[in-house]
Write an enzyme that holds these catalytic residues in place. Structure first.
Site, short mmCIF file in Angstrom:
data_model
loop_
_atom_site.label_atom_id
_atom_site.label_comp_id
_atom_site.label_asym_id
_atom_site.label_seq_id
_atom_site.Cartn_x
_atom_site.Cartn_y
_atom_site.Cartn_z
CG HIS A 50 -1.96 -1.16 1.38
ND1 HIS A 50 -2.69 -1.16 0.13
CD2 HIS A 50 -2.37 -2.12 1.97
CE1 HIS A 50 -3.73 -2.04 0.46
NE2 HIS A 50 -3.16 -2.86 1.81
CG ASP A 62 -2.89 -4.21 5.28
OD1 ASP A 62 -1.88 -3.48 5.09
OD2 ASP A 62 -3.80 -3.72 4.71
CD GLU A 63 -5.32 -5.85 1.92
OE1 GLU A 63 -6.48 -6.48 1.21
OE2 GLU A 63 -5.31 -4.93 1.98
CB VAL A 64 2.96 -7.78 1.51
CG1 VAL A 64 4.10 -7.50 1.04
CG2 VAL A 64 3.16 -6.75 2.84
CG ASP A 74 -2.21 -9.13 6.83
OD1 ASP A 74 -2.66 -8.73 7.74
OD2 ASP A 74 -2.23 -9.27 5.81
#
Ligand SMILES: *[C@@H]1O[C@H](CO)[C@@H](O)[C@H](O)[C@H]1NC(C)=O
Ligand SMILES: *[C@@H]1O[C@H](CO)[C@@H](O)[C@H](O)[C@H]1NC(C)=O
Ligand SMILES: *[C@@H]1O[C@H](CO)[C@@H](O)[C@H](O)[C@H]1NC(C)=O
Ligand SMILES: *[C@@H]1O[C@H](CO)[C@@H](O)[C@H](O)[C@H]1NC(C)=O
Length: 367
Positions: free
Chosen positions: A100, A160-162, A213
């Site tokens: 992000h 998060d969300e890598v 995460d």
């Protein structure tokens, strides 16, 4: 009693929270106040959200439209923090990385990982580059500035969300992985990166919050870190609550309160009936759940619908998190109270949407 009421508080914050208009119909549990219940607004570099940082549009053309544009400087941030503080609200920043971060790359060359297509750079960039020492120098400088502007003792570091595909494509990142003994396990690389920046925050005397995460990849993060649960169904987040608190970590629960997810009907009931401590674990484990968080993400939200969408949904979550569970076990009994509170908001000029068909007393006194 007898037409009188008095409010005693040990600190100014207790007095601020003891607003009489609520006190008249709610019994508050003093313990619940000491919890860390927060409302999360995500400030993103995305033009769909009113609090955005963006470059000025081209205003040279005749009749150019002037959109609401905010360039956030340190003094704007200080003003927001001060405005909130006088209302008993703490503002915590989240600087989410290594994913992000697309917009960060525009201002900081070499921060993001160049993605490769075969043996040549494709021109695209991925998450922050964890293989370069300059990355950690930049993050240290950034977080030092952040901690000088935001007085709060917590800083949210994201994590998060890598998406690993760009890291995988980059030969320098792969060589770094070999050198560090991570093999081809990219979760270890992310864990290494997060541990480094959590260490920077510790050095700055701040407590880090990270998304779940980071724990899912790597349970050995510094014990002082607060973990933030955002994923999954009740069964999933209950398991996560058990696992995290068993590892002795403090937890914030957000998964059941993503109030940007709207559906037909009275979805506030779902937010009201959540029981954050309903998971398998000891009393010691339950104490590690330091609160809940309402999230409003910006994909379909801007200044036109933020307030109605937020209220009264967030009020339902607030009563759940700020009140004794025993006093608030009935969603049906909550209905008139919440409806009344929504009318108070409307009367004060806050455009909170209705819970159901009806009207507020102040809107109609009869013909
Ligand atoms: C990760 O990034 C790659 C390359 O940009 C993309 O093709 C893939 O769909 C992404 N994966 C996920 C899960 O978003
Ligand atoms: C973070 O700090 C701890 C404690 O000082 C240390 O053991 C660890 O190696 C550090 N992690 C990294 C990635 O530098
Ligand atoms: C570190 O932070 C704590 C809690 O915010 C504060 O009480 C303490 O004075 C700080 N210490 C230093 C050295 O800044
Ligand atoms: C509490 O958790 C159990 C599963 O462990 C579930 O069956 C029950 O519905 C939960 N209660 C509430 C109010 O969520």
């Amino acid at each position: 009693s007898a037409g009188k009421a008095s409010l005693n508080a040990e600190t100014v914050w207790g007095a601020v929270r003891g607003d009489y208009s609520q006190y008249l119909f709610e019994e508050h549990d003093a313990m619940a106040y000491s919890k860390f219940n927060v409302f999360h607004w995500h400030i993103v570099d995305d033009p769909s959200f009113p609090y955005q940082s963006q470059t000025f549009p081209d205003l040279s053309r005749k009749g150019a439209f002037h959109p609401m544009t905010h360039i956030y400087t340190q003094s704007d941030v200080r003003r927001v923090i001060s405005h909130a503080r006088l209302r008993g609200i703490r503002v915590l920043p989240e600087f989410d990385s290594p994913g992000h971060t697309k917009s960060w790359g525009k201002g900081q060359s070499d921060l993001l990982t160049p993605c490769y297509s075969g043996s040549t750079p494709s021109g695209a960039f991925g998450p922050v580059n964890p293989a370069l020492p300059s990355t950690y120098q930049f993050m240290a400088t950034l977080l030092k500035e952040v901690s000088s502007v935001f007085p709060d003792s917590y800083i949210h570091l994201g994590g998060d969300e890598v998406n690993f595909s760009c890291w995988k494509s980059n030969p320098d990142v792969r060589a770094f992985m070999q050198k560090m003994g991570f093999g081809v396990d990219f979760t270890k690389l992310e864990a290494f990166y997060m541990e480094n920046i959590v260490n920077i925050t510790t050095f700055l005397n701040k407590t880090a919050i990270v998304w779940q995460d980071v724990f899912d990849y790597h349970e050995l993060i510094p014990k002082d870190t607060v973990l933030h649960i955002w994923k999954g169904s009740p069964a999933n987040y209950r398991k996560e609550l058990s696992r995290m608190t068993k590892a002795g970590m403090r937890v914030l629960l957000a998964a059941p309160w993503y109030i940007n997810h709207i559906s037909y009907g009275q979805d506030w009931r779902n937010y009201y009936t959540v029981q954050p401590l309903n998971f398998s674990g000891t009393a010691e484990q339950k104490k590690l759940v330091i609160g809940g968080e309402v999230c409003m993400w910006g994909e379909y939200v801007d200044a036109t619908n933020l307030t109605p969408r937020l209220w009264p949904r967030a009020s339902a979550a607030a009563e759940r998190l700020w009140s004794d569970e025993k006093q608030t076990s009935s969603v049906d009994k909550a209905f008139p109270r919440l409806q009344d509170f929504r009318c108070k908001l409307v009367r004060r000029g806050i455009r909170a949407e209705p819970l159901y068909v009806g009207h507020c007393k102040h809107e109609y006194q009869g013909v």
